[in-house]
Scaffold this motif. Structure first.
Motif, PDB file in Angstrom:
ATOM      1  N   ASP A 164     -18.320 -14.816   7.310  1.00 50.21           N
ATOM      2  CA  ASP A 164     -19.320 -15.329   6.377  1.00 50.21           C
ATOM      3  C   ASP A 164     -19.935 -14.195   5.544  1.00 50.21           C
ATOM      4  OD1 ASP A 164     -21.103 -18.237   6.521  1.00 50.21           O
ATOM      5  OD2 ASP A 164     -21.931 -16.542   5.426  1.00 50.21           O
ATOM      6  N   VAL A 165     -20.274 -13.097   6.220  1.00 53.49           N
ATOM      7  CA  VAL A 165     -20.903 -11.971   5.515  1.00 53.49           C
ATOM      8  C   VAL A 165     -19.933 -11.339   4.519  1.00 53.49           C
ATOM      9  CG1 VAL A 165     -21.816  -9.623   5.821  1.00 53.49           C
ATOM     10  CG2 VAL A 165     -22.579 -11.470   7.341  1.00 53.49           C
ATOM     11  N   LYS A 166     -18.649 -11.302   4.885  1.00 56.70           N
ATOM     12  CA  LYS A 166     -17.668 -10.588   4.062  1.00 56.70           C
ATOM     13  C   LYS A 166     -16.996 -11.464   3.008  1.00 56.70           C
ATOM     14  CE  LYS A 166     -16.489  -6.961   7.388  1.00 56.70           C
ATOM     15  NZ  LYS A 166     -16.801  -5.811   6.504  1.00 56.70           N
ATOM     16  N   ALA A 167     -17.319 -12.767   2.991  1.00 54.97           N
ATOM     17  CA  ALA A 167     -16.547 -13.705   2.168  1.00 54.97           C
ATOM     18  C   ALA A 167     -16.863 -13.643   0.684  1.00 54.97           C
ATOM     19  CB  ALA A 167     -16.752 -15.128   2.669  1.00 54.97           C
TER      20      ALA A 167
ATOM     21  N   GLN B 295     -20.777  -4.443   5.098  1.00 56.86           N
ATOM     22  CA  GLN B 295     -21.601  -5.081   6.128  1.00 56.86           C
ATOM     23  C   GLN B 295     -20.802  -6.170   6.834  1.00 56.86           C
ATOM     24  OE1 GLN B 295     -22.609  -4.497   2.941  1.00 56.86           O
ATOM     25  NE2 GLN B 295     -23.845  -2.717   3.511  1.00 56.86           N
ATOM     26  N   SER B 296     -21.252  -6.527   8.042  1.00 56.81           N
ATOM     27  CA  SER B 296     -20.471  -7.514   8.779  1.00 56.81           C
ATOM     28  C   SER B 296     -21.300  -8.509   9.579  1.00 56.81           C
ATOM     29  CB  SER B 296     -19.511  -6.802   9.733  1.00 56.81           C
ATOM     30  OG  SER B 296     -20.245  -6.043  10.672  1.00 56.81           O
ATOM     31  N   ASN B 297     -22.511  -8.138   9.966  1.00 58.48           N
ATOM     32  CA  ASN B 297     -23.265  -9.025  10.850  1.00 58.48           C
ATOM     33  C   ASN B 297     -24.749  -8.643  10.743  1.00 58.48           C
ATOM     34  OD1 ASN B 297     -24.038 -10.761  13.077  1.00 58.48           O
ATOM     35  ND2 ASN B 297     -21.945 -10.588  13.864  1.00 58.48           N
ATOM     36  N   PHE B 298     -25.583  -9.212  11.590  1.00 58.86           N
ATOM     37  CA  PHE B 298     -27.023  -9.007  11.437  1.00 58.86           C
ATOM     38  C   PHE B 298     -27.494  -7.609  11.826  1.00 58.86           C
ATOM     39  CE2 PHE B 298     -27.167 -13.803  12.283  1.00 58.86           C
ATOM     40  CZ  PHE B 298     -27.154 -14.096  10.932  1.00 58.86           C
ATOM     41  N   HIS B 299     -26.611  -6.790  12.391  1.00 58.49           N
ATOM     42  CA  HIS B 299     -27.059  -5.424  12.684  1.00 58.49           C
ATOM     43  C   HIS B 299     -27.027  -4.551  11.428  1.00 58.49           C
ATOM     44  CE1 HIS B 299     -22.709  -5.303  12.855  1.00 58.49           C
ATOM     45  NE2 HIS B 299     -22.744  -3.986  12.771  1.00 58.49           N
ATOM     46  N   ASP B 300     -26.088  -4.824  10.526  1.00 62.83           N
ATOM     47  CA  ASP B 300     -26.054  -4.021   9.305  1.00 62.83           C
ATOM     48  C   ASP B 300     -26.447  -4.822   8.060  1.00 62.83           C
ATOM     49  OD1 ASP B 300     -23.747  -5.509   9.223  1.00 62.83           O
ATOM     50  OD2 ASP B 300     -22.372  -3.807   9.398  1.00 62.83           O
ATOM     51  N   PHE B 301     -26.677  -6.110   8.217  1.00 66.29           N
ATOM     52  CA  PHE B 301     -27.312  -6.928   7.172  1.00 66.29           C
ATOM     53  C   PHE B 301     -28.494  -7.626   7.847  1.00 66.29           C
ATOM     54  CE2 PHE B 301     -27.715 -10.716   4.373  1.00 66.29           C
ATOM     55  CZ  PHE B 301     -27.893 -10.046   3.178  1.00 66.29           C
ATOM     56  N   PRO B 302     -29.558  -6.861   8.133  1.00 64.27           N
ATOM     57  CA  PRO B 302     -30.632  -7.381   8.992  1.00 64.27           C
ATOM     58  C   PRO B 302     -31.511  -8.412   8.293  1.00 64.27           C
ATOM     59  CG  PRO B 302     -31.175  -5.178   8.231  1.00 64.27           C
ATOM     60  CD  PRO B 302     -29.798  -5.473   7.704  1.00 64.27           C
ATOM     61  N   MET B 303     -32.142  -9.231   9.101  1.00 65.07           N
ATOM     62  CA  MET B 303     -33.019 -10.264   8.577  1.00 65.07           C
ATOM     63  C   MET B 303     -34.390 -10.152   9.236  1.00 65.07           C
ATOM     64  SD  MET B 303     -30.783 -13.493   7.741  1.00 65.07           S
ATOM     65  CE  MET B 303     -30.572 -14.235   9.322  1.00 65.07           C
ATOM     66  N   PRO B 304     -35.427 -10.654   8.563  1.00 60.26           N
ATOM     67  CA  PRO B 304     -36.771 -10.571   9.144  1.00 60.26           C
ATOM     68  C   PRO B 304     -36.864 -11.339  10.457  1.00 60.26           C
ATOM     69  CG  PRO B 304     -36.859 -11.315   6.854  1.00 60.26           C
ATOM     70  CD  PRO B 304     -35.422 -11.330   7.263  1.00 60.26           C
TER      71      PRO B 304
END
Lengths: 753, 152
Positions: A464-467, A690-699
């Motif tokens: 999803d992040v990479k799409a 980026q790939s997941n919430f560790h490198d595309f973090p969210m509040p």
């Protein structure tokens, strides 16, 4: 029949239709005139038929003189025990539209609200937006365009129930009343459930008298979601939860560079994974070719995918790279681009050279992933002569048309069952139908092996992040001249951003003179400023898409931080300064009321703030609603500290204050995310980093400010609230932080150091 | 075949021992209330209880739960505190899209089982592992406080 009717529908309704598709409204005046032109020509119409065809077949034949969207039988069922089900003509992704539309309908129906529940329609003719002529959930349009429709549906059904009772009791209908799910009169009473079958045999009234809003019992009252319990107990089903008999699950291995192709593959290890049924090359978006692993469940499919050995062919595929992009965009911004259409963007800049004061600024906004909590999923049950699709789509009509084309089936043979979505934010409204067509291609590839099964394609978070389909990477350049009183004498502005809509079915409606309206929406308006605006739309090999509030995600930030800087440099109060730029017309009044409410509720200018804390103000209109934020914030240890946040909203009449509050709070948090460290999608050598919430973090909960939401009272026809809360939050925060540090913030995410 | 208890009932799963509990629940046992979102124990959407402790089922292989007791969102209402949390979630209208809420409810229930009357800081600490993209955090806090009052 319906198709012809729709295509021959008058310019006015198609105008409204296309205006409705607009995922933005700031440039309405110019857009409307443009729409009339394009609809008058062939280009405007040419796009619609494919969608219309896919949506055109209706469950119930329309009665003479009435549209499928006006047929009670398609929207309301009442069981014998009075249980009333109201179908929603939208996709719900958390905005609560399934409850809001049911409220609107139940009000005029005089239903017993405790017995009302909700369900979703499909992409067909009954469930299209009555103004747009297509099933679309986006552009904060749902309430705006279906408010009167659902009131009338309720009122028509009520009249039919009364007519049925009158017949049963041999009384005059005028002697009967209906309330709380019961028809009564002449000493008799019957519940709606007892009358509904007979009511359906009554003719649908051509016109109905709607209630005086003063007598509303449901609309306008804070109301819980009908599915609140399901969502708290895990019984709510989402698109990813679909399970059909014999269903298989697939994951897709996509090329790391957009448009890459499979060169060679060794699937032997993958095929040995227990539960893996097939490993098949499959056609992907943008001419790419990848591999589908079809298995008994997600985990074996994933293990199979991990075991594939392959090589990619990136020949002829452009590799986007952020470092190069920034340099390219900066270079482009040095020259004038395509002139933005509309008189408000064609100011004379001769006063710029000799302006007493000047401000020169560059802004950079990254690509952004929508990061809805439910990863994309799409289940396709492809048969020889029919295709049933189960997915949470914001544009099932567009998707159905694309599926028909991809499968060779007729539009009538495609049926999309709209599912509840675990978030959407625009990601599920894809003009190319990318993820739906991918799932269709997986089903086709499997069918080509001589087997058939319903197949659910599930995206991992990494997928999803990479799409792609990101909010576009965007650069703004402003050269502003103003006088010693802060009066702006000339504003030269350039935006560099990929077009979201060029090459899509929406191009004919929203791209004018080469300029994508979703890039410029939110610029200048409603302030009276002499602005010259031009746009560069570079072609980059990264798919882009609308992302909650679309162009206003960047234009509001640019406008509201620059005006705030000029106010400060001119020793003007930021609220007074903005008020002075607003006209005395209806639009200006709406803005003034909104800002004034935030001022009053926040204690702005009166309340003493703690040491180190500063006021930040911003306001923005998008999708015809105005939102102002007043934020208290400061900087501690190099990080933002956010105090009380006050939001005010003018959405005209508010249907459900309980959900409107959450839409504004949620939009603000999504905006806060865009300011936070590492919340950016970047590419290196064509590959998303980026790939997941560790490198595309969210509040997280620890980031959530206390946000008070106040609604300006109004009885005007309601507008949307799904997006307008987002644009003004980040600039309000930035303005407070600028006061704290003395340095403007012109890049997202924020860099305070 | 790996055997364990789910919501007080015996369950057996014939799958690779590396299979995360999440997928055993969703695909093998048809219990879709537990949600997949990140697959890396980063977001908390898949939270279930293992012998009463909150765990991320997306990163817990079924080999690690053999013989253990699992509680999921579908069964947490059998517990007085779990029921109180779910009721508070409804009354406070916490959910927007709702996709993360199974995990939020499971984390909140685990918190209240440990700490009957959590402070704001304790709520933040216990819930910081559960992401919500819709931004329901304000109501998450309110619902936890309401549930704490209800069980007091």
């Amino acid at each position: 029949m319906f198709i012809e009717k729709m295509l021959s529908s008058n310019i006015q309704s198609l105008d409204a239709a296309i205006d409705g598709i607009a995922l933005g409204s700031a440039a309405n005046a110019s857009r409307r005139s443009f729409i009339k032109m394009s609809v008058g020509g062939a280009a405007g119409i040419a796009i619609v038929p494919g969608v219309a065809l896919a949506q055109g077949s209706t469950a119930a034949a329309p009665k003479p003189g009435q549209k499928p969207t006006e047929q009670p039988a398609a929207f309301i069922t009442i069981a014998k025990d009075g249980t009333t089900t109201i179908l929603c003509n939208r996709m719900d992704m958390g905005q609560g539209i399934e409850t809001a539309l049911a409220m609107i309908c139940a009000e005029e129906l005089d239903a017993d609200w405790s017995k009302v529940n909700t369900a979703f329609g499909n992409q067909r003719g009954n469930y299209v937006d009555p103004a747009m002529g297509m099933h679309l959930t986006g552009g904060s349009n749902s309430i705006k365009n279906s408010y009167t429709q659902y009131r009338e549906l309720g009122a028509r059904t009520r009249a039919m129930l009364i007519a049925a009772a009158a017949k049963e009791w041999k009384l005059d209908a005028t002697a009967l009343t209906a309330a709380n799910g019961v028809v009564s009169g002449g000493g008799k009473r019957l519940g709606y459930g007892q009358l509904f079958d007979a009511a359906l045999k009554e003719s649908v009234p051509e016109s109905v008298v709607l209630k005086d809003p003063k007598s509303f019992k449901i609309i306008g009252k804070p109301t819980s979601l009908k599915v609140s319990k399901e969502k708290a107990t895990g019984s709510q089903k989402y698109g990813i939860d679909v399970k059909l008999p014999g269903m298989l699950t697939a994951v897709v291995l996509r090329p790391p560079v957009f448009g890459g192709k499979l060169k060679s593959m060794d699937a032997s290890a993958a095929l040995k994974v227990k539960g893996v049924r097939a490993v098949l090359p499959v056609d992907l978006d943008r001419g790419a070719k990848g591999v589908a692993v079809i298995a008994d469940g997600y985990w074996p499919a994933k293990l199979g995918r991990d075991a594939i050995k392959l090589e990619w062919d990136n020949a002829g595929v452009a590799k986007a790279d952020n470092t190069a992009l920034l340099a390219q965009y900066r270079e482009l911004a040095k020259t004038a681009g395509l002139q933005a259409p509309g008189d408000q963007y064609k100011a004379d800049l001769s006063a710029l050279a000799n302006a007493p004061k000047k401000l020169s600024a560059e802004f950079v906004f990254p690509y952004l992933n929508h990061a809805q909590m439910e990863p994309l999923a799409c289940t396709v049950d492809l048969k020889a002569n029919a295709c049933s699709v189960y997915t949470a789509s914001q544009m099932p009509g567009v998707d159905a048309a694309a599926i028909a084309k991809a499968t060779g089936l007729s539009p009538d043979q495609v049926n999309i069952h709209v599912q509840m979505a675990g978030g959407g934010f625009g990601r599920r409204a894809v003009p190319t139908s990318e993820y739906v067509i991918e799932a269709t291609n997986v089903a086709k590839a499997y069918a080509a092996t001589g087997k058939r099964a319903p197949i659910k394609v599930v995206h991992s978070r990494e997928d999803d992040v990479k799409a792609g389909y990101y909010r576009p990477f965007t650069l703004h350049r402003a050269e502003i001249g103003y006088d010693n009183e802060g009066k702006i004498v000339a504003w030269d502005h350039k935006i560099v951003s990929q077009s979201i809509l060029k090459g899509s079915p929406f191009e004919a409606f929203l791209v004018k003179a080469g300029v994508d309206g979703t890039t410029t929406e939110g610029m200048r308006e409603p302030y009276s400023i002499p602005m010259q605006l031009s746009v560069h739309h570079p072609q980059i090999n990264v798919p882009v898409l609308w992302w909650r509030s679309v162009g206003s995600t960047h234009t509001a930030f640019v406008m509201e931080t620059l005006l705030d800087e000029i106010a400060a440099a001119s020793n003007k109060d930021p609220v007074t300064y903005r008020m002075g730029l607003l006209a005395d017309d209806a639009r200006g009044k709406r803005h003034k009321e909104t800002l004034q409410l935030a001022v009053e509720k926040s204690g702005y200018g009166k309340k003493q703030l703690a040491s180190g804390m500063h006021w930040g103000v911003a306001m923005h209109e998008s999708f015809e609603s105005v939102v102002a934020f007043i934020v208290e914030a400061g900087v501690k240890d190099g990080k933002p500290v956010i105090g009380a946040v006050t939001a005010s909203l003018h959405c005209n009449f508010c249907v459900n204050p309980r959900t409107v509050e959450t839409q504004i709070q949620g939009s603000a948090l999504m905006a806060l995310a865009t300011t936070q460290e590492n919340h950016a999608i970047t590419l290196k050598d064509g590959v998303v980093q980026q790939s997941n919430f560790h490198d595309f973090p969210m509040p997280r909960i620890t980031d959530m400010p206390n946000i008070a939401v106040h609604i300006v009272p109004s009885n005007d026809p309601p507008k949307g609230v799904g997006e307008p809360g987002l644009p003004p939050f980040a600039p309000a925060l930035a303005n407070a932080l600028r006061r704290a540090t003395g340095k403007p913030l012109r890049e997202m995410p924020f860099k305070l150091a | 075949m790996i055997r364990f208890q789910v919501n007080g009932k015996p369950a057996s799963v014939d799958a690779d021992p590396s299979t995360p509990l999440l997928w055993a629940l969703r695909d093998n046992l048809d219990m879709t209330g537990t949600k997949f979102s990140c697959g890396m124990a980063l977001c908390g959407a898949c939270t279930v209880h293992l012998d009463g402790q909150p765990i991320r089922s997306c990163s817990t292989p079924i080999s690690a739960v053999a013989g253990k007791n699992i509680t999921t969102i579908e069964g947490v209402n059998a517990d007085r505190i779990g029921k109180a949390v779910q009721d508070a979630w409804v009354v406070n209208d916490v959910a927007q899209c709702g996709y993360c809420q199974s995990g939020q409810v499971m984390s909140a229930t685990a918190l209240l089982k440990r700490t009957k009357k959590p402070t704001d800081a304790e709520i933040d600490a216990a819930m910081a592992g559960n992401l919500c993209r819709c931004g329901t955090y304000t109501r998450v806090r309110a619902a936890i406080k309401a549930a704490a009052t209800a069980i007091a």
